[in-house]
Design an enzyme around this catalytic site. Structure first.
Site, PDB file in Angstrom:
ATOM      1  N   LYS A   4      21.895  17.553 -29.767  1.00 53.09           N
ATOM      2  CA  LYS A   4      22.553  18.112 -30.949  1.00 53.09           C
ATOM      3  C   LYS A   4      23.252  17.057 -31.812  1.00 53.09           C
ATOM      4  O   LYS A   4      23.395  17.216 -33.009  1.00 53.09           O
ATOM      5  CB  LYS A   4      23.551  19.185 -30.525  1.00 53.09           C
ATOM      6  CG  LYS A   4      22.835  20.434 -30.019  1.00 53.09           C
ATOM      7  CD  LYS A   4      23.640  21.677 -30.222  1.00 53.09           C
ATOM      8  CE  LYS A   4      22.807  22.911 -29.916  1.00 53.09           C
ATOM      9  NZ  LYS A   4      22.525  23.047 -28.465  1.00 53.09           N
TER      10      LYS A   4
ATOM     11  N   GLU B 167      29.218  26.844 -37.055  1.00 55.03           N
ATOM     12  CA  GLU B 167      29.323  27.967 -36.124  1.00 55.03           C
ATOM     13  C   GLU B 167      28.931  27.434 -34.753  1.00 55.03           C
ATOM     14  O   GLU B 167      28.201  26.445 -34.647  1.00 55.03           O
ATOM     15  CB  GLU B 167      28.375  29.101 -36.537  1.00 55.03           C
ATOM     16  CG  GLU B 167      26.934  28.988 -36.018  1.00 55.03           C
ATOM     17  CD  GLU B 167      26.153  27.779 -36.515  1.00 55.03           C
ATOM     18  OE1 GLU B 167      26.514  27.241 -37.578  1.00 55.03           O
ATOM     19  OE2 GLU B 167      25.194  27.363 -35.838  1.00 55.03           O
TER      20      GLU B 167
ATOM     21  N   SER C  11      16.576  18.147 -22.813  1.00 56.65           N
ATOM     22  CA  SER C  11      17.456  18.317 -23.978  1.00 56.65           C
ATOM     23  C   SER C  11      18.929  18.068 -23.696  1.00 56.65           C
ATOM     24  O   SER C  11      19.665  17.674 -24.591  1.00 56.65           O
ATOM     25  CB  SER C  11      17.269  19.704 -24.578  1.00 56.65           C
ATOM     26  OG  SER C  11      17.534  20.712 -23.623  1.00 56.65           O
TER      27      SER C  11
HETATM   28  C1  PLP Z   1      21.742  24.053 -27.920  1.00 56.33           C
HETATM   29  C2  PLP Z   1      20.838  23.579 -26.854  1.00 56.33           C
HETATM   30  C3  PLP Z   1      19.488  24.010 -26.760  1.00 56.33           C
HETATM   31  C4  PLP Z   1      18.898  25.035 -27.674  1.00 56.33           C
HETATM   32  O1  PLP Z   1      18.881  24.708 -29.028  1.00 56.33           O
HETATM   33  P1  PLP Z   1      17.538  24.269 -29.767  1.00 56.33           P
HETATM   34  O2  PLP Z   1      17.928  24.262 -31.198  1.00 56.33           O
HETATM   35  O3  PLP Z   1      16.500  25.290 -29.446  1.00 56.33           O
HETATM   36  O4  PLP Z   1      17.172  22.933 -29.261  1.00 56.33           O
HETATM   37  C5  PLP Z   1      18.689  23.470 -25.764  1.00 56.33           C
HETATM   38  N1  PLP Z   1      19.172  22.591 -24.875  1.00 56.33           N
HETATM   39  C6  PLP Z   1      20.464  22.162 -24.916  1.00 56.33           C
HETATM   40  C7  PLP Z   1      20.930  21.188 -23.897  1.00 56.33           C
HETATM   41  C8  PLP Z   1      21.343  22.650 -25.899  1.00 56.33           C
HETATM   42  O5  PLP Z   1      22.610  22.226 -25.925  1.00 56.33           O
END
Ligand code: PLP
Length: 393
Positions: free
Chosen positions: A89, A111, A377
């Site tokens: 993010k 948000e 992620s």
């Molecule tokens: C917020 C988040 C997601 C989901 O958001 P996307 O916009 O679909 O990437 C996935 N993995 C992690 C670790 C997150 O913090």
């Protein structure tokens, strides 16, 4: 780009900017300026430098040997979990704050659901010395108290949304109301590839660094630029879009997007949008969303707060509809088990969001030479309580 946005803001049938008249000036300003600004040499230099020295990029592409042995393919993790603040993010938050500064904005709003995007936004506002207001559902503030404290410590003001179900969609409504009231000095940092055009395209571009790096790193490690499979979890879809971006036009690369099935797609407690949803308008764009017969948004459910969203970004809706990417889903239980497996086979405790993507490996069959790149992620620190409760450690 074959699968990119057209000049009207659409991906096939999806996208656009479905906004109240009063938001038009804000969104129009962004639409007119964003490409000019983010393609400017000075912007690119500052963005790249912060990604390198502040976020810690490039994130490694790690050949997960024990996972590879287990699943019979060469499995690589793109390590977004190693970024500052613990997920992908921050890439988008940095891009948008640099853009906001160049638009002359003095105040940032955002948000947040679980608080991850709120923390990333509060972080970059501290970095740049800009006022930051984060809207968060009152219920979420209670559930995610440590992230509320983190945002406050970083200097942000956290405002509870007390309407409706007091969760993410109510926080989004509050943020939009704020933006309507402060069109001149405020920029709204949206945290995924959702919202009115140009947000989905802008966020995808900021996250595309993930696949730009992965392509290069895969070539260095295997002599091939293109893997057989690229995989990621999907909430709104920003880490997946970043992971897919530079592979989209290579039709041979199979793209797999993993949604949250919650307690099961037919259980009434799910966030498997492509399975359960229909076309409609959500948060300013035409996309696929979970809705009742008369068009009310259905409250989604997933054990992972980051995937607990009733829609997907419009580019995903398009890739789904034309079959360029495959959309699948994984239950809470399957994800938690995959999180445990990753911890014990690779020594990496993943975010529960990420664990959804890992879990789908169980359902695939590979050739031994296949290269598979999965977007890791985020890290699992924020989810330790949930893991502990489930496994009883
Ligand atoms: C917020 C988040 C997601 C989901 O958001 P996307 O916009 O679909 O990437 C996935 N993995 C992690 C670790 C997150 O913090």
């Amino acid at each position: 780009m074959k699968y990119g946005v057209n000049e009207k803001g659409y991906y096939g049938d999806f996208g656009g900017a479905y906004i109240p008249e009063m938001l038009y000036p804000n969104v129009e300003e962004l639409r007119e300026q964003y490409l000019k600004i983010i393609n400017d040499a000075d912007f690119i230099a500052e963005f790249d430098q912060l990604l390198k020295d502040y976020v810690g990029r490039p994130s490694p592409l790690y050949h997960a040997k024990r996972f590879s042995e287990k699943y019979g393919a060469n499995i690589f993790f793109k390590r977004e979990d190693l970024n500052h603040t613990g997920s992908h993010k921050i890439n988008n938050a940095i891009g948008q704050i640099l853009l906001a500064i160049r638009l002359g904005k003095k105040r940032i709003i955002a948000e947040t659901g679980a608080g991850q995007h709120g923390v990333a936004t509060a972080t970059v506002c501290a970095l740049k010395g800009i006022e930051c207001v984060v809207y968060m559902g009152a219920v979420d503030m209670e559930r995610q108290a440590p992230n509320v404290s983190r945002m406050k410590m970083l200097g942000a003001k956290v405002v509870p949304a007390t309407s409706g179900s007091k969760t993410l969609k109510d926080a989004t409504n509050e943020a939009l109301r704020d933006w309507i009231g402060n069109p001149v000095d405020t920029h709204y940092i949206i945290g995924s590839v959702v919202g009115p055009y140009p947000y989905p395209d802008m966020v995808a571009r900021f996250q595309s660094v993930i696949s730009a790096e992965a392509k290069k790193q895969l070539f260095e490690q295997t002599g091939k630029e293109l893997p057989e499979y690229v995989m990621a979890c999907v909430g709104g879809g920003s880490n997946a879009m970043g992971m897919f971006y530079h592979f989209l036009d290579d039709e041979k690369v199979k793209l797999v997007a993993v949604e949250a099935a919650g307690k099961g797609v037919d259980s009434g407690h799910s966030a498997a949008t492509t399975f359960l949803g229909r076309e409609g308008v959500l948060h300013g764009s035409r996309t696929i969303l979970m809705q009742t017969d008369d068009g009310q948004v259905v409250e989604p459910y997933s054990i992972s707060a980051g995937l607990d969203y009733p829609g997907i970004g419009p580019q995903h809706a398009h890739l789904y509809k034309i079959n360029r990417a495959q959309y699948v889903s994984i239950t809470d239980d399957e994800a938690l088990q995959a999180g445990l497996l990753c911890s014990q086979l690779e020594g990496i405790i993943p975010a529960i969001e990420t664990a959804h993507a890992l879990a789908y490996l169980e359902k695939m069959t590979f050739n031994p030479d296949d290269n598979v790149v999965i977007c890791l992620s985020g890290r699992g620190d924020k989810d330790l309580d949930t893991y502990i409760k489930y496994f009883g450690y």
